[in-house]
Design a protein around this motif. Structure first.
Motif, mmCIF file in Angstrom:
data_model
loop_
_atom_site.group_PDB
_atom_site.id
_atom_site.type_symbol
_atom_site.label_atom_id
_atom_site.label_comp_id
_atom_site.label_asym_id
_atom_site.label_seq_id
_atom_site.Cartn_x
_atom_site.Cartn_y
_atom_site.Cartn_z
ATOM 1 N N HIS A 59 47.259 53.162 42.544
ATOM 2 C CA HIS A 59 48.107 51.993 42.322
ATOM 3 C C HIS A 59 47.402 50.743 42.833
ATOM 4 O O HIS A 59 46.866 50.745 43.946
ATOM 5 N N PHE A 60 47.441 49.711 42.046
ATOM 6 C CA PHE A 60 46.867 48.447 42.492
ATOM 7 C C PHE A 60 47.667 47.955 43.700
ATOM 8 O O PHE A 60 48.894 47.904 43.639
ATOM 9 N N PRO A 61 46.990 47.621 44.794
ATOM 10 C CA PRO A 61 47.709 47.259 46.026
ATOM 11 C C PRO A 61 48.591 46.031 45.805
ATOM 12 O O PRO A 61 48.204 45.090 45.115
ATOM 13 N N THR A 62 49.764 46.084 46.372
ATOM 14 C CA THR A 62 50.674 44.948 46.231
ATOM 15 C C THR A 62 50.287 43.812 47.170
ATOM 16 O O THR A 62 50.413 42.645 46.826
ATOM 17 N N GLU A 63 49.809 44.206 48.352
ATOM 18 C CA GLU A 63 49.451 43.185 49.336
ATOM 19 C C GLU A 63 47.980 43.331 49.690
ATOM 20 O O GLU A 63 47.521 44.411 50.054
ATOM 21 N N LEU A 64 47.240 42.241 49.561
ATOM 22 C CA LEU A 64 45.813 42.287 49.862
ATOM 23 C C LEU A 64 45.561 41.641 51.217
ATOM 24 O O LEU A 64 45.260 40.456 51.335
ATOM 25 N N LYS A 65 45.702 42.449 52.233
ATOM 26 C CA LYS A 65 45.565 41.952 53.599
ATOM 27 C C LYS A 65 44.119 41.547 53.896
ATOM 28 O O LYS A 65 43.184 42.237 53.501
ATOM 29 N N ALA A 66 43.961 40.423 54.567
ATOM 30 C CA ALA A 66 42.622 39.941 54.917
ATOM 31 C C ALA A 66 42.195 40.504 56.260
ATOM 32 O O ALA A 66 42.855 40.275 57.270
ATOM 33 N N TYR A 67 41.113 41.265 56.242
ATOM 34 C CA TYR A 67 40.584 41.814 57.494
ATOM 35 C C TYR A 67 39.470 40.937 58.051
ATOM 36 O O TYR A 67 39.282 40.849 59.238
ATOM 37 N N THR A 68 38.701 40.343 57.151
ATOM 38 C CA THR A 68 37.660 39.401 57.540
ATOM 39 C C THR A 68 37.744 38.222 56.578
ATOM 40 O O THR A 68 38.468 38.275 55.580
ATOM 41 N N PRO A 69 36.981 37.147 56.845
ATOM 42 C CA PRO A 69 36.994 36.013 55.909
ATOM 43 C C PRO A 69 36.485 36.381 54.520
ATOM 44 O O PRO A 69 36.763 35.688 53.550
ATOM 45 N N ALA A 109 30.543 50.644 43.815
ATOM 46 C CA ALA A 109 31.366 49.655 44.511
ATOM 47 C C ALA A 109 30.677 49.201 45.792
ATOM 48 O O ALA A 109 29.965 49.972 46.435
ATOM 49 N N VAL A 110 30.884 47.946 46.124
ATOM 50 C CA VAL A 110 30.278 47.376 47.332
ATOM 51 C C VAL A 110 31.364 46.784 48.224
ATOM 52 O O VAL A 110 32.323 46.182 47.736
ATOM 53 N N ASP A 111 31.210 46.995 49.509
ATOM 54 C CA ASP A 111 32.043 46.300 50.495
ATOM 55 C C ASP A 111 31.093 45.476 51.358
ATOM 56 O O ASP A 111 30.371 46.005 52.184
ATOM 57 N N ASP A 112 31.113 44.169 51.121
ATOM 58 C CA ASP A 112 30.180 43.275 51.816
ATOM 59 C C ASP A 112 30.896 42.605 52.993
ATOM 60 O O ASP A 112 31.339 41.464 52.884
ATOM 61 N N GLU A 113 31.018 43.342 54.067
ATOM 62 C CA GLU A 113 31.693 42.850 55.287
ATOM 63 C C GLU A 113 33.110 42.370 54.990
ATOM 64 O O GLU A 113 33.575 41.392 55.547
ATOM 65 N N GLU A 114 33.796 43.095 54.109
ATOM 66 C CA GLU A 114 35.144 42.676 53.732
ATOM 67 C C GLU A 114 36.214 43.385 54.555
ATOM 68 O O GLU A 114 37.391 43.031 54.514
ATOM 69 N N TYR A 115 35.800 44.409 55.283
ATOM 70 C CA TYR A 115 36.765 45.185 56.078
ATOM 71 C C TYR A 115 36.453 45.056 57.563
ATOM 72 O O TYR A 115 37.343 44.977 58.399
ATOM 73 N N GLU A 116 35.148 45.029 57.857
ATOM 74 C CA GLU A 116 34.741 44.921 59.253
ATOM 75 C C GLU A 116 33.493 44.048 59.320
ATOM 76 O O GLU A 116 32.588 44.183 58.494
ATOM 77 N N TYR A 117 33.462 43.174 60.298
ATOM 78 C CA TYR A 117 32.317 42.292 60.491
ATOM 79 C C TYR A 117 31.032 43.103 60.640
ATOM 80 O O TYR A 117 30.978 44.064 61.403
#
Lengths: 247, 247
Positions: free
Chosen positions: A151-161, A183-191
């Motif tokens: 399911h596409f997330p309803t809320e896109l919480k910001a963990y980092t800028p 898929a890439v996660d470029d410091e989007e979850y943790e610094y």
DNA sequence: GTGCCCGTTGTATAATGCACAACGATTGAC
DNA sequence: GTCAATCGTTGTGCATTATACAACGGGCAC
């Protein structure tokens, strides 16, 4: 349809016990479920008698019991995908030098079900059993982009800028993810942590999980990204090929 | 006293699901618990609605759900002993080169709650969540010898020809273990695997767990045994010291 | 196509879990 | 040290709830 009420209450109590940092008292639990103390007491006693809860002899407070850890292990060892993926996770770690993970879609997030730690002293370790958000982790994005059940997330919480918080941006991003196949996660979850992940498909062509690597941004540099992505894609494809012969 | 019957049945169903290799059907489950199909169906549905069970869409059979893995992790991360012991486990692994484990007494055995794997390619890996017998593993013996809550096993199952199966022999062996301060498993549980373990005490002087190493008999040779035992004892003592300041 | 077995759902009855209350134990304040 | 307050546990009558029985619908093998 009709749920068994007292079983449901018992399971809710388990979740409350899980949330409680230093255990929970009966009165507190009863209050949160809005039931009587006596009911809560007997329910928790039942949980305890089967090892799912435990009472601290000193404080008389309750916490989760050890039986859950045992059950969790038997569940993980009974997971065929995990056995199949293990050697590929190892290879992935050896070829990239970064920690490798396997995740499946569960509870609205990416559930980490196995890992091979990097031997490097500086390592990003996300333990088995963790549920990570779908919109800002590589494994999550891989599942979100390729698993039809996600399911596409309803809320896109910001963990980092850098976290993508706009649904439109995320949709475009997922399209790109689908096109490039990883898929890439470029410091989007943790610094300071970059991750790469690819989906894994079963013999029916349905996504059943995702594998990927995760490490400090210093090592997973943007220059190495395409090289690491190629390795991850190759190994992901090999695992998918392996799963094709399973029906 | 009085247990909540339907919760107890639900928990029993969880255990049955755990035992079932390839999932279990409703009729089968109902038969094993000697309850009606309809009851079993509704109970399992409740388990499923909270994520503790899962239904295979194709076969309609049920298996354990992913929620258990999540709960297990939160339980482990909430265990103070585990956090305290982690750095000592690492040191133990680094100084001996063998896989290090932490176990507590649970469910009549030694429950492995943490580990630091050896980087060696040949390694003995016993996953977190495993319950090992007390009479033939080093961690188990350490708990049996030093934890007052440990029940002496009624049945001493033989896993290898070296397993101690006589209660009298085991008692003498445990006396020796207490005297020398560490426990040894000399291929008594698994062929070619030797283990060493020491108890860990809290501020009240009560045993709360055990730490130890485990590796191929070739590396953990009888000549190195006393040296390795000294290292393990030292690190165990350091952990015990650390736990003394916790009340 | 047909019979069998499985999982699910409806329903009346009886068993079971629940709310209220009382009890022992522990803790904290004075 | 004493008292009060709070906590967890235990008894008990009543009413909710889980259960057994039966029927249903679907999948599979023959």
């Amino acid at each position: 349809m009709s749920e068994i009420k007292s079983l449901a209450r018992g399971l809710k109590l388990l979740e409350l016990l899980a949330q409680a940092e230093n255990g929970a008292g009966i009165t507190e639990l009863a209050g949160q479920l809005d039931i009587d103390k006596s009911s809560a007491s007997r329910l928790v006693q039942t949980l305890a008698s089967y090892g799912f809860a435990e009472q601290d002899p000193d404080t008389r407070r309750y916490k989760l019991g050890p039986r859950i850890v045992t059950l969790s292990r038997t569940m993980l060892t009974r997971m065929p995908l995990r056995d199949e993926a293990k050697p590929f996770l190892r290879r992935l770690m050896e070829r990239t030098g970064e920690g490798a993970h396997l995740a499946i879609l569960s509870q609205g997030g990416a559930l980490y079900v196995d890992q091979v730690e990097s031997p490097a002293t500086l390592r990003a370790t996300t333990g088995v059993g963790t549920v990570a958000p779908l919109h800002c982790t590589a494994l999550g994005k891989a599942l979100l982009a390729f698993d039809a059940h996600a399911h596409f997330p309803t809320e896109l919480k910001a963990y980092t800028p850098r976290t993508i918080t706009s649904p439109e941006t995320l949709r475009v991003h997922l399209d790109q993810t689908r096109r490039q196949g990883y898929a890439v996660d470029d410091e989007e979850y943790e610094y300071g942590v970059r991750c790469l992940a690819v989906p894994v498909f079963d013999y029916r062509g349905k996504a059943v999980g995702a594998i990927g690597i995760s490490g400090p941004a210093g090592r997973i540099s943007l220059e190495r990204l395409s090289e690491l992505a190629a390795i991850t894609r190759t190994i992901g494809q090999e695992l998918t090929d392996r799963l094709s012969f399973k029906p």
